[in-house]
Write a protein that holds these residues in place. Structure first.
Motif, short mmCIF file in Angstrom:
data_model
loop_
_atom_site.label_atom_id
_atom_site.label_comp_id
_atom_site.label_asym_id
_atom_site.label_seq_id
_atom_site.Cartn_x
_atom_site.Cartn_y
_atom_site.Cartn_z
N LYS A 1 0.84 -1.21 0.00
CA LYS A 1 0.00 0.00 0.00
C LYS A 1 0.87 1.26 0.00
CE LYS A 1 -4.15 1.70 2.24
NZ LYS A 1 -5.16 1.45 3.23
N ARG A 2 1.92 1.26 0.79
CA ARG A 2 2.84 2.40 0.81
C ARG A 2 3.58 2.54 -0.52
NH1 ARG A 2 5.47 3.29 6.71
NH2 ARG A 2 3.49 3.35 7.81
N PHE A 3 3.95 1.42 -1.11
CA PHE A 3 4.63 1.44 -2.41
C PHE A 3 3.73 2.04 -3.48
CE2 PHE A 3 5.65 -0.86 -6.40
CZ PHE A 3 6.92 -0.35 -6.61
N VAL A 4 2.47 1.63 -3.51
CA VAL A 4 1.50 2.17 -4.48
C VAL A 4 1.29 3.66 -4.23
CG1 VAL A 4 -0.93 2.11 -5.19
CG2 VAL A 4 0.37 -0.01 -4.98
N ALA A 5 1.18 4.06 -2.97
CA ALA A 5 1.00 5.47 -2.65
C ALA A 5 2.20 6.30 -3.11
CB ALA A 5 0.77 5.65 -1.15
N ALA A 6 3.40 5.76 -2.93
CA ALA A 6 4.61 6.47 -3.37
C ALA A 6 4.64 6.60 -4.90
CB ALA A 6 5.87 5.76 -2.88
N LEU A 7 4.28 5.53 -5.61
CA LEU A 7 4.23 5.60 -7.07
C LEU A 7 3.18 6.59 -7.55
CD1 LEU A 7 4.59 1.88 -8.22
CD2 LEU A 7 6.29 3.70 -8.38
N SER A 8 2.03 6.59 -6.90
CA SER A 8 0.97 7.50 -7.33
C SER A 8 1.31 8.95 -6.99
CB SER A 8 -0.37 7.09 -6.74
OG SER A 8 -0.33 7.15 -5.34
N ARG B 1 4.20 10.24 -7.15
CA ARG B 1 5.14 10.67 -8.19
C ARG B 1 4.48 10.74 -9.57
NH1 ARG B 1 10.50 7.13 -6.80
NH2 ARG B 1 10.98 8.16 -4.84
N GLY B 2 3.22 10.32 -9.65
CA GLY B 2 2.52 10.34 -10.91
C GLY B 2 2.84 9.16 -11.82
N LEU B 3 3.48 8.14 -11.28
CA LEU B 3 3.85 6.98 -12.07
C LEU B 3 2.74 5.94 -12.16
CD1 LEU B 3 7.48 6.52 -10.75
CD2 LEU B 3 6.76 7.56 -12.91
N LEU B 4 1.76 6.04 -11.28
CA LEU B 4 0.67 5.10 -11.25
C LEU B 4 -0.62 5.89 -11.05
CD1 LEU B 4 -0.15 2.06 -11.07
CD2 LEU B 4 0.05 2.31 -8.61
N SER B 5 -1.57 5.71 -11.96
CA SER B 5 -2.82 6.43 -11.80
C SER B 5 -3.97 5.71 -12.49
CB SER B 5 -2.71 7.85 -12.36
OG SER B 5 -2.56 7.82 -13.75
N ARG B 6 -5.14 5.96 -11.98
CA ARG B 6 -6.38 5.53 -12.63
C ARG B 6 -7.04 6.81 -13.10
NH1 ARG B 6 -10.36 2.90 -8.73
NH2 ARG B 6 -8.61 1.51 -8.53
N ASN B 7 -6.95 7.07 -14.40
CA ASN B 7 -7.47 8.30 -14.97
C ASN B 7 -8.97 8.17 -15.23
OD1 ASN B 7 -4.86 9.34 -14.97
ND2 ASN B 7 -4.44 8.45 -16.97
N ILE B 8 -9.72 9.15 -14.75
CA ILE B 8 -11.17 9.10 -14.87
C ILE B 8 -11.66 10.37 -15.55
CG2 ILE B 8 -13.34 9.08 -13.58
CD1 ILE B 8 -11.89 7.43 -11.46
N VAL B 9 -12.58 10.17 -16.50
CA VAL B 9 -13.26 11.28 -17.18
C VAL B 9 -14.74 11.12 -16.88
CG1 VAL B 9 -13.83 12.29 -19.41
CG2 VAL B 9 -11.54 11.38 -19.01
N ILE B 10 -15.38 12.18 -16.41
CA ILE B 10 -16.79 12.13 -16.05
C ILE B 10 -17.59 12.90 -17.09
CG2 ILE B 10 -18.50 12.78 -14.31
CD1 ILE B 10 -16.25 12.41 -12.22
N PRO C 1 -5.24 6.35 -3.66
CA PRO C 1 -4.40 7.51 -3.96
C PRO C 1 -4.06 7.63 -5.44
CG PRO C 1 -3.12 5.76 -2.95
CD PRO C 1 -4.55 5.32 -2.91
N TRP C 2 -4.28 6.59 -6.20
CA TRP C 2 -3.94 6.59 -7.61
C TRP C 2 -5.07 7.13 -8.49
CZ3 TRP C 2 -4.42 2.29 -4.54
CH2 TRP C 2 -5.58 1.57 -4.70
N THR C 3 -6.25 7.41 -7.92
CA THR C 3 -7.38 7.89 -8.72
C THR C 3 -7.19 9.36 -9.04
OG1 THR C 3 -8.84 6.30 -7.68
CG2 THR C 3 -9.88 8.17 -8.75
N ARG C 4 -7.33 9.67 -10.32
CA ARG C 4 -7.15 11.04 -10.78
C ARG C 4 -8.28 11.39 -11.74
NH1 ARG C 4 -1.78 12.64 -13.98
NH2 ARG C 4 -2.87 11.42 -15.54
N ILE C 5 -9.07 12.41 -11.39
CA ILE C 5 -10.14 12.89 -12.26
C ILE C 5 -9.53 13.87 -13.25
CG2 ILE C 5 -12.35 14.10 -12.38
CD1 ILE C 5 -12.86 13.13 -9.49
N LEU C 6 -9.54 13.49 -14.51
CA LEU C 6 -8.91 14.32 -15.54
C LEU C 6 -9.78 15.49 -15.94
CD1 LEU C 6 -7.33 11.62 -17.88
CD2 LEU C 6 -6.22 12.99 -16.12
N CYS C 7 -11.05 15.24 -16.20
CA CYS C 7 -11.95 16.34 -16.60
C CYS C 7 -13.39 15.91 -16.47
CB CYS C 7 -11.64 16.79 -18.02
SG CYS C 7 -11.93 15.51 -19.27
N ILE C 8 -14.26 16.90 -16.56
CA ILE C 8 -15.71 16.68 -16.50
C ILE C 8 -16.30 17.33 -17.74
CG2 ILE C 8 -17.78 17.09 -15.17
CD1 ILE C 8 -15.85 17.49 -12.72
#
Length: 176
Positions: A127-134, A136-145, A165-172
Protein backbone atom coordinates in the motif's frame (compact mmCIF):
# COMPACT_ATOMS: atom_id res chain seq x y z
CA UNK A 1 0.61 3.38 -16.80
CA UNK A 2 -2.69 1.96 -18.05
CA UNK A 3 -5.03 1.61 -15.05
CA UNK A 4 -6.45 -1.80 -16.01
CA UNK A 5 -2.99 -3.17 -16.58
CA UNK A 6 -1.81 -1.60 -13.31
CA UNK A 7 -4.63 -3.22 -11.35
CA UNK A 8 -3.89 -6.62 -12.86
CA UNK A 9 -0.19 -6.28 -12.07
CA UNK A 10 -1.02 -5.15 -8.52
CA UNK A 11 -3.36 -8.09 -8.00
CA UNK A 12 -0.75 -10.52 -9.33
CA UNK A 13 1.91 -9.03 -7.08
CA UNK A 14 -0.38 -9.42 -4.05
CA UNK A 15 -1.05 -13.06 -4.94
CA UNK A 16 2.69 -13.71 -5.04
CA UNK A 17 3.28 -11.75 -1.81
CA UNK A 18 0.55 -13.67 0.03
CA UNK A 19 1.81 -17.05 -1.18
CA UNK A 20 5.40 -16.23 -0.22
CA UNK A 21 4.21 -14.92 3.17
CA UNK A 22 2.65 -18.29 3.98
CA UNK A 23 5.76 -20.17 2.81
CA UNK A 24 7.98 -17.92 4.91
CA UNK A 25 5.63 -18.39 7.87
CA UNK A 26 5.93 -22.17 7.51
CA UNK A 27 9.71 -22.17 7.26
CA UNK A 28 10.15 -19.77 10.20
CA UNK A 29 7.63 -21.70 12.24
CA UNK A 30 9.67 -24.83 11.59
CA UNK A 31 12.96 -23.17 12.49
CA UNK A 32 11.68 -21.31 15.57
CA UNK A 33 9.01 -23.59 17.01
CA UNK A 34 10.06 -27.07 15.91
CA UNK A 35 13.87 -26.88 15.73
CA UNK A 36 14.33 -30.46 16.87
CA UNK A 37 12.13 -31.74 14.09
CA UNK A 38 13.72 -33.12 10.97
CA UNK A 39 10.49 -32.60 9.06
CA UNK A 40 11.27 -29.37 7.20
CA UNK A 41 10.31 -31.00 3.89
CA UNK A 42 6.96 -32.12 5.30
CA UNK A 43 6.36 -28.69 6.82
CA UNK A 44 7.23 -27.03 3.54
CA UNK A 45 4.68 -29.24 1.76
CA UNK A 46 2.07 -28.28 4.36
CA UNK A 47 2.97 -24.62 3.86
CA UNK A 48 2.56 -24.98 0.09
CA UNK A 49 -0.91 -26.47 0.52
CA UNK A 50 -1.86 -23.72 2.97
CA UNK A 51 -0.43 -21.08 0.63
CA UNK A 52 -2.62 -22.27 -2.23
CA UNK A 53 -5.63 -22.34 0.07
CA UNK A 54 -4.89 -18.82 1.34
CA UNK A 55 -4.62 -17.43 -2.20
CA UNK A 56 -7.93 -19.06 -3.14
CA UNK A 57 -9.64 -17.83 0.02
CA UNK A 58 -8.28 -14.31 -0.45
CA UNK A 59 -9.63 -14.32 -3.99
CA UNK A 60 -13.06 -15.35 -2.67
CA UNK A 61 -12.92 -12.52 -0.13
CA UNK A 62 -12.00 -10.19 -3.03
CA UNK A 63 -8.73 -9.22 -1.37
CA UNK A 64 -7.04 -8.88 -4.76
CA UNK A 65 -9.50 -6.26 -6.00
CA UNK A 66 -8.39 -2.64 -5.68
CA UNK A 67 -11.79 -1.53 -4.37
CA UNK A 68 -11.13 -3.58 -1.21
CA UNK A 69 -7.88 -1.77 -0.44
CA UNK A 70 -9.51 0.72 1.89
CA UNK A 71 -8.73 1.31 5.54
CA UNK A 72 -6.25 -0.61 7.63
CA UNK A 73 -8.63 -2.29 10.09
CA UNK A 74 -11.18 -3.47 7.49
CA UNK A 75 -8.33 -4.87 5.40
CA UNK A 76 -6.80 -6.69 8.39
CA UNK A 77 -10.22 -8.04 9.35
CA UNK A 78 -10.77 -9.43 5.84
CA UNK A 79 -7.25 -10.92 5.74
CA UNK A 80 -7.78 -12.59 9.12
CA UNK A 81 -11.21 -13.94 8.10
CA UNK A 82 -9.83 -15.29 4.83
CA UNK A 83 -6.97 -16.98 6.69
CA UNK A 84 -9.36 -18.65 9.14
CA UNK A 85 -11.43 -19.96 6.23
CA UNK A 86 -8.34 -21.13 4.31
CA UNK A 87 -6.78 -22.96 7.23
CA UNK A 88 -10.17 -24.37 8.22
CA UNK A 89 -10.64 -25.86 4.75
CA UNK A 90 -7.18 -27.40 4.83
CA UNK A 91 -7.95 -28.99 8.22
CA UNK A 92 -11.33 -30.31 7.05
CA UNK A 93 -9.85 -31.77 3.86
CA UNK A 94 -7.01 -33.39 5.83
CA UNK A 95 -9.56 -35.02 8.13
CA UNK A 96 -11.78 -36.16 5.26
CA UNK A 97 -8.96 -37.80 3.33
CA UNK A 98 -7.42 -39.17 6.51
CA UNK A 99 -4.08 -37.55 5.70
CA UNK A 100 -1.25 -39.66 7.09
CA UNK A 101 0.98 -36.65 7.84
CA UNK A 102 0.51 -35.04 11.21
CA UNK A 103 1.97 -31.69 12.10
CA UNK A 104 2.76 -30.49 15.61
CA UNK A 105 0.10 -28.13 16.96
CA UNK A 106 2.72 -25.51 17.82
CA UNK A 107 3.92 -25.55 14.21
CA UNK A 108 0.36 -25.11 12.89
CA UNK A 109 -0.28 -22.23 15.29
CA UNK A 110 3.03 -20.63 14.33
CA UNK A 111 2.23 -21.04 10.64
CA UNK A 112 -1.14 -19.34 11.11
CA UNK A 113 0.17 -16.43 13.20
CA UNK A 114 3.29 -15.83 11.11
CA UNK A 115 1.27 -16.06 7.88
CA UNK A 116 -1.11 -13.38 9.18
CA UNK A 117 1.77 -11.15 10.29
CA UNK A 118 3.65 -11.52 6.99
CA UNK A 119 0.55 -11.07 4.82
CA UNK A 120 -0.48 -7.96 6.78
CA UNK A 121 3.06 -6.55 6.60
CA UNK A 122 3.24 -7.29 2.88
CA UNK A 123 -0.06 -5.55 2.26
CA UNK A 124 0.94 -2.52 4.30
CA UNK A 125 4.25 -2.29 2.46
CA UNK A 126 2.49 -2.73 -0.89
CA UNK A 127 0.00 0.00 0.00
CA UNK A 128 2.84 2.40 0.81
CA UNK A 129 4.63 1.44 -2.41
CA UNK A 130 1.50 2.17 -4.48
CA UNK A 131 1.00 5.47 -2.65
CA UNK A 132 4.61 6.47 -3.37
CA UNK A 133 4.23 5.60 -7.07
CA UNK A 134 0.97 7.50 -7.33
CA UNK A 135 2.42 10.54 -5.53
CA UNK A 136 5.14 10.67 -8.19
CA UNK A 137 2.52 10.34 -10.91
CA UNK A 138 3.85 6.98 -12.07
CA UNK A 139 0.67 5.10 -11.25
CA UNK A 140 -2.82 6.43 -11.80
CA UNK A 141 -6.38 5.53 -12.63
CA UNK A 142 -7.47 8.30 -14.97
CA UNK A 143 -11.17 9.10 -14.87
CA UNK A 144 -13.26 11.28 -17.18
CA UNK A 145 -16.79 12.13 -16.05
CA UNK A 146 -19.52 12.89 -18.54
CA UNK A 147 -22.27 14.99 -16.99
CA UNK A 148 -21.85 17.67 -14.36
CA UNK A 149 -25.35 17.41 -12.91
CA UNK A 150 -26.35 15.98 -9.55
CA UNK A 151 -25.24 12.48 -10.50
CA UNK A 152 -21.86 13.75 -11.67
CA UNK A 153 -21.35 15.66 -8.41
CA UNK A 154 -22.31 12.56 -6.40
CA UNK A 155 -19.84 10.49 -8.38
CA UNK A 156 -17.07 13.04 -7.83
CA UNK A 157 -17.78 13.13 -4.08
CA UNK A 158 -17.68 9.33 -3.87
CA UNK A 159 -14.46 9.11 -5.84
CA UNK A 160 -12.78 11.74 -3.67
CA UNK A 161 -13.88 10.03 -0.45
CA UNK A 162 -13.33 6.38 -1.25
CA UNK A 163 -10.91 6.05 -4.13
CA UNK A 164 -7.29 5.10 -3.69
CA UNK A 165 -4.40 7.51 -3.96
CA UNK A 166 -3.94 6.59 -7.61
CA UNK A 167 -7.38 7.89 -8.72
CA UNK A 168 -7.15 11.04 -10.78
CA UNK A 169 -10.14 12.89 -12.26
CA UNK A 170 -8.91 14.32 -15.54
CA UNK A 171 -11.95 16.34 -16.60
CA UNK A 172 -15.71 16.68 -16.50
CA UNK A 173 -17.71 17.05 -19.69
CA UNK A 174 -21.13 18.67 -19.75
CA UNK A 175 -23.35 19.85 -22.56
CA UNK A 176 -24.24 23.18 -20.94
Amino acid sequence: INSTWSEEIAAGALVILDFLAVLLGGVLSDLLLAPDSDRLQSHLAGSLICGISVVQSNAQFKLYHSSQAKGLLPMLDRVFSALVVAFGWVAIIALLIDAPVTYPSIWKLGLFILSFVFIAAGRLGFKRFVAALSARGLLSRNIVIVGAGAHGETLIDRLERSAGPWTRILCIFDDR
